[in-house]
Design an enzyme around this catalytic site. Structure first.
Site: not given
Ligand code: PMP
Length: 305
Positions: A157
């Site tokens: 991220k």
């Molecule tokens: N893909 C992206 C690009 C994201 O930014 C997120 C949000 N964090 C997710 C998927 C979903 O991940 P999570 O379930 O860990 O929030």
């Protein structure tokens, strides 16, 4: 936006107004920070706030930091402790979203990752829905492609990579859709702008594998575990083609901010009968209970504040 009174900033809890970085900071100049998007949920019966899967979120954050050659000085436990201290300071009694960030803090220019001091911050805000139509979203295939693992890893991220997500999201919203599906450079479905995606085909739940340029979502993992254990559904992680989506029985997004968002139309074609289907509806309810510490079997996911 309902922002917290306090933040964790460079080693201590301070008023949010004092948590400031310089315009000459590396992270500001080059997008060299990594972050988590985490939530805590208010449980009205227990009158307590619970953070959802903080260990898993912080583990992913530390992995993102590692990919960016950061030396953090934290582990999962110490990050959870800092979070609890901060959330207790403002005494939150509602659903919240918080944003832990490791960032390259040195001042001045210089494109690189090595030999730069890394710092850490967290701020909190009241939760706001990420997708407005979260039971009948109409989505489109974005004309933008997902960042590739060999360009900017979607697995991490990284703040800079969210330029890709921002282009995708604005393009979809300004074209009248609720969200977008994004193809990777191989033409396979990766995910939405900031959430993972699932479809139901021939009764099985299918989601792109972690090698198709997705973020390894914590909600994705939660959905997979609940679908297998609680609903006894087959879950398959495999590449998905564009036109498979058009003929899927059900589709939904899964993410911390998005929750489980039912997709009922893609590019003007109804998905299944054009209403949220039974698998999506059941998983949505299960995830909602899980995050709020209402499933005793999964209480190890919930950390009380
Ligand atoms: N893909 C992206 C690009 C994201 O930014 C997120 C949000 N964090 C997710 C998927 C979903 O991940 P999570 O379930 O860990 O929030």
């Amino acid at each position: 936006m309902d922002l917290s009174k306090h933040a964790y900033f460079e080693g201590k809890i301070v008023p949010l107004s004092e948590a400031k970085i310089s315009i000459a900071a590396h992270a500001f100049l080059y997008g060299t920070s990594v972050f988590g998007g985490m939530r805590a949920f208010w449980n009205e019966e227990k009158k307590r706030l619970f953070v959802f899967r903080p260990y898993d979120h912080f583990r992913r954050l530390l992995h993102s930091a590692k990919m960016m050659s950061m030396k953090t000085g934290y582990d999962e436990e110490s990050l959870i402790q800092v979070t609890l201290d901060l959330l207790r300071t403002d005494n939150w009694k509602q659903d919240i979203y918080f944003r832990p960030t490791f960032y390259k803090a040195d001042l001045g220019i210089g494109v690189r990752l090595h030999d730069i001091k890394d710092e850490f911050s967290i701020f909190v805000m009241g939760y706001e829905k990420y997708v407005k139509n979260d039971t009948d979203a109409h989505v489109t295939f974005s004309s933008w492609r997902r960042v590739d693992d060999n360009v900017i890893p979607a697995r991490a991220k990284v703040a800079g990579a969210y330029v890709n997500s921002s282009l995708i999201k604005s393009d979809a919203i300004q074209s009248g859709f609720d969200e977008a599906l994004v193809l990777d450079n191989n033409g396979h479905v990766s995910e939405g702008s900031a959430m993972n995606v699932f479809m139901v085909r021939d009764g099985a739940l299918v989601t792109p594998p972690i090698t198709d340029n997705i973020l390894e979502g914590i909600t994705r993992r939660t959905v997979i575990e609940l679908a297998r254990r609680e609903l006894g559904i087959d879950v398959v992680e495999r590449s998905i083609d564009r036109t498979e989506v058009y003929i899927a029985e059900e589709m939904f997004f899964a993410g911390t901010a998005a929750g489980v968002t039912g997709i009922t139309k893609v590019d003007h074609r109804p998905i299944g009968r054009g209403v949220m289907g039974p698998v999506t509806t059941q998983l949505r309810a299960l995830v909602d209970d899980a995050v709020r510490a209402k499933l005793p079997k999964y209480e190890h996911w919930n950390v009380a504040v």
